[in-house]
Design a protein around this motif. Sequence first.
Motif, PDB file in Angstrom:
ATOM      1  N   CYS A 124      47.788  26.790  48.350  1.00  0.00           N
ATOM      2  CA  CYS A 124      46.363  26.505  48.503  1.00  0.00           C
ATOM      3  C   CYS A 124      46.107  25.010  48.353  1.00  0.00           C
ATOM      4  O   CYS A 124      46.895  24.291  47.723  1.00  0.00           O
ATOM      5  CB  CYS A 124      45.546  27.251  47.441  1.00  0.00           C
ATOM      6  SG  CYS A 124      45.631  29.049  47.573  1.00  0.00           S
ATOM      7  N   CYS A 125      45.000  24.567  48.920  1.00  0.00           N
ATOM      8  CA  CYS A 125      44.580  23.181  48.786  1.00  0.00           C
ATOM      9  C   CYS A 125      43.144  23.165  48.275  1.00  0.00           C
ATOM     10  O   CYS A 125      42.256  23.746  48.901  1.00  0.00           O
ATOM     11  CB  CYS A 125      44.686  22.468  50.131  1.00  0.00           C
ATOM     12  SG  CYS A 125      44.269  20.706  50.053  1.00  0.00           S
ATOM     13  N   ILE A 126      42.931  22.515  47.141  1.00  0.00           N
ATOM     14  CA  ILE A 126      41.620  22.458  46.503  1.00  0.00           C
ATOM     15  C   ILE A 126      41.267  20.991  46.303  1.00  0.00           C
ATOM     16  O   ILE A 126      42.067  20.218  45.763  1.00  0.00           O
ATOM     17  CB  ILE A 126      41.636  23.210  45.158  1.00  0.00           C
ATOM     18  CG1 ILE A 126      41.973  24.689  45.392  1.00  0.00           C
ATOM     19  CG2 ILE A 126      40.297  23.071  44.440  1.00  0.00           C
ATOM     20  CD1 ILE A 126      42.168  25.483  44.119  1.00  0.00           C
ATOM     21  N   GLY A 127      40.071  20.601  46.735  1.00  0.00           N
ATOM     22  CA  GLY A 127      39.672  19.197  46.708  1.00  0.00           C
ATOM     23  C   GLY A 127      39.223  18.703  45.345  1.00  0.00           C
ATOM     24  O   GLY A 127      39.570  19.261  44.300  1.00  0.00           O
ATOM     25  N   ASN A 128      38.430  17.639  45.349  1.00  0.00           N
ATOM     26  CA  ASN A 128      37.933  17.008  44.129  1.00  0.00           C
ATOM     27  C   ASN A 128      36.595  17.613  43.704  1.00  0.00           C
ATOM     28  O   ASN A 128      35.805  18.056  44.539  1.00  0.00           O
ATOM     29  CB  ASN A 128      37.742  15.506  44.356  1.00  0.00           C
ATOM     30  CG  ASN A 128      39.000  14.821  44.817  1.00  0.00           C
ATOM     31  OD1 ASN A 128      40.025  14.823  44.141  1.00  0.00           O
ATOM     32  ND2 ASN A 128      38.948  14.228  46.009  1.00  0.00           N
ATOM     33  N   TYR A 129      36.355  17.617  42.399  1.00  0.00           N
ATOM     34  CA  TYR A 129      35.072  18.075  41.837  1.00  0.00           C
ATOM     35  C   TYR A 129      34.732  19.508  42.259  1.00  0.00           C
ATOM     36  O   TYR A 129      33.570  19.844  42.479  1.00  0.00           O
ATOM     37  CB  TYR A 129      33.937  17.123  42.228  1.00  0.00           C
ATOM     38  CG  TYR A 129      34.031  15.778  41.548  1.00  0.00           C
ATOM     39  CD1 TYR A 129      33.489  15.570  40.277  1.00  0.00           C
ATOM     40  CD2 TYR A 129      34.666  14.713  42.177  1.00  0.00           C
ATOM     41  CE1 TYR A 129      33.580  14.326  39.658  1.00  0.00           C
ATOM     42  CE2 TYR A 129      34.763  13.473  41.562  1.00  0.00           C
ATOM     43  CZ  TYR A 129      34.212  13.288  40.301  1.00  0.00           C
ATOM     44  OH  TYR A 129      34.315  12.055  39.686  1.00  0.00           O
ATOM     45  N   VAL A 130      35.730  20.336  42.363  1.00  0.00           N
ATOM     46  CA  VAL A 130      35.502  21.757  42.635  1.00  0.00           C
ATOM     47  C   VAL A 130      35.279  22.468  41.302  1.00  0.00           C
ATOM     48  O   VAL A 130      36.055  22.307  40.363  1.00  0.00           O
ATOM     49  CB  VAL A 130      36.688  22.379  43.391  1.00  0.00           C
ATOM     50  CG1 VAL A 130      36.542  23.898  43.493  1.00  0.00           C
ATOM     51  CG2 VAL A 130      36.819  21.757  44.778  1.00  0.00           C
ATOM     52  N   ARG A 131      34.216  23.261  41.218  1.00  0.00           N
ATOM     53  CA  ARG A 131      33.881  24.003  40.002  1.00  0.00           C
ATOM     54  C   ARG A 131      34.057  25.496  40.286  1.00  0.00           C
ATOM     55  O   ARG A 131      33.297  26.101  41.034  1.00  0.00           O
ATOM     56  CB  ARG A 131      32.440  23.715  39.567  1.00  0.00           C
ATOM     57  CG  ARG A 131      32.120  22.234  39.392  1.00  0.00           C
ATOM     58  CD  ARG A 131      32.774  21.614  38.192  1.00  0.00           C
ATOM     59  NE  ARG A 131      32.358  22.261  36.946  1.00  0.00           N
ATOM     60  CZ  ARG A 131      32.737  21.835  35.733  1.00  0.00           C
ATOM     61  NH1 ARG A 131      33.534  20.792  35.612  1.00  0.00           N
ATOM     62  NH2 ARG A 131      32.325  22.458  34.653  1.00  0.00           N
ATOM     63  N   MET A 132      35.075  26.068  39.694  1.00  0.00           N
ATOM     64  CA  MET A 132      35.409  27.470  39.919  1.00  0.00           C
ATOM     65  C   MET A 132      35.237  28.220  38.599  1.00  0.00           C
ATOM     66  O   MET A 132      35.889  27.899  37.605  1.00  0.00           O
ATOM     67  CB  MET A 132      36.853  27.569  40.424  1.00  0.00           C
ATOM     68  CG  MET A 132      37.277  28.951  40.868  1.00  0.00           C
ATOM     69  SD  MET A 132      39.001  28.948  41.444  1.00  0.00           S
ATOM     70  CE  MET A 132      38.920  27.810  42.830  1.00  0.00           C
ATOM     71  N   HIS A 133      34.373  29.210  38.583  1.00  0.00           N
ATOM     72  CA  HIS A 133      34.091  29.939  37.348  1.00  0.00           C
ATOM     73  C   HIS A 133      35.143  31.011  37.088  1.00  0.00           C
ATOM     74  O   HIS A 133      36.176  31.072  37.750  1.00  0.00           O
ATOM     75  CB  HIS A 133      32.679  30.516  37.417  1.00  0.00           C
ATOM     76  CG  HIS A 133      31.605  29.484  37.275  1.00  0.00           C
ATOM     77  ND1 HIS A 133      30.741  29.436  36.223  1.00  0.00           N
ATOM     78  CD2 HIS A 133      31.268  28.432  38.064  1.00  0.00           C
ATOM     79  CE1 HIS A 133      29.907  28.417  36.355  1.00  0.00           C
ATOM     80  NE2 HIS A 133      30.209  27.785  37.480  1.00  0.00           N
ATOM     81  N   SER A 134      34.885  31.897  36.133  1.00  0.00           N
ATOM     82  CA  SER A 134      35.869  32.869  35.655  1.00  0.00           C
ATOM     83  C   SER A 134      36.131  33.985  36.664  1.00  0.00           C
ATOM     84  O   SER A 134      35.278  34.327  37.480  1.00  0.00           O
ATOM     85  CB  SER A 134      35.383  33.486  34.341  1.00  0.00           C
ATOM     86  OG  SER A 134      35.178  32.500  33.358  1.00  0.00           O
ATOM     87  N   ASN A 135      37.337  34.568  36.542  1.00  0.00           N
ATOM     88  CA  ASN A 135      37.711  35.768  37.284  1.00  0.00           C
ATOM     89  C   ASN A 135      37.620  35.602  38.805  1.00  0.00           C
ATOM     90  O   ASN A 135      37.228  36.532  39.523  1.00  0.00           O
ATOM     91  CB  ASN A 135      36.855  36.956  36.847  1.00  0.00           C
ATOM     92  CG  ASN A 135      37.141  37.385  35.422  1.00  0.00           C
ATOM     93  OD1 ASN A 135      38.110  38.092  35.157  1.00  0.00           O
ATOM     94  ND2 ASN A 135      36.304  36.936  34.497  1.00  0.00           N
ATOM     95  N   VAL A 136      37.988  34.443  39.292  1.00  0.00           N
ATOM     96  CA  VAL A 136      38.034  34.193  40.732  1.00  0.00           C
ATOM     97  C   VAL A 136      39.466  34.419  41.227  1.00  0.00           C
ATOM     98  O   VAL A 136      40.428  33.966  40.604  1.00  0.00           O
ATOM     99  CB  VAL A 136      37.584  32.758  41.063  1.00  0.00           C
ATOM    100  CG1 VAL A 136      37.771  32.461  42.547  1.00  0.00           C
ATOM    101  CG2 VAL A 136      36.129  32.558  40.658  1.00  0.00           C
TER     102      VAL A 136
END
Length: 270
Positions: A124-136
């Motif tokens: 996977c590729c995830i950028g900058n300032y990504v906010r991912m909450h619980s249980n994703v």
Amino acid sequence: MNRIDKSAQICDDVVLGNDIVIGKNVYIDHRVIIRDHVTIGDNCTIGANCILGEYQADFYNNRTNGIHPLIIGHDSVIRSGSIIYGDTNIGHHFMTGHNVTIREKTEIGNYCSIGTLSDIQGYCCIGNYVRMHSNVHVGQATHIEDFVWIFPYVVFTNDPTPPSTVLNGVKVKKFAVVCTSCVLLPGVTIEEDSLVAAGAVVTKDVHQYEVVGGNPAKVISDVRKIKNHVTGKPVYPWRYTFKKYMPWEDSDYNTWIQKLMDEIGKEKGE
């Protein structure tokens, strides 16, 4: 040979592999396992019972760990029970909740947060300032750009005809918001500044500024029409009304982006 800065604090029952780099002022709590070829940047905190550089499939062939580097950028916090595999590159100021799993071949930018019990399945590729909450749950081949919000219990899928060997990952563009308990089906693209309402099952692309909801998800509004229930003022695009955790926290988005453009111009000699 391991290179561990003298200022690092390593608690009891920590297991260290080989070719490990631990930077300045790092704190490693009890019962952490750090396998081979792991680099931990300055000022990081690693919670109890974490495993960094976890074994991949090749280990189970002959129980020999291959060369699978893991890099964790400076000023990061990995909370207790988290497991991060090798062949992964994580930027600075990264933060997890508890018991997060991040599998191999994952690229994560700077200032990202991944909530408790979230599972990133790798590649996977995830950028900058990504906010991912619980249980994703993030399936393989997912691509998430900068400044994206992912709320609890969102599922990113990737197999259009399960079970198969096809990986058709979801793409989420900048400033998009995906609300609680959504399911994103394989290959869909969530465009910039769009909003996926809670509980939506997204079966086709979501275009810029669209609000979609339902099962299957359909267009129900334009984000620019949504107003704050208290002030009555427009809420979206959210970067103009929200600043917590963002690089424009001390000013506003327009000021920050102008300063950024000025700096880029100076670097180019303009």
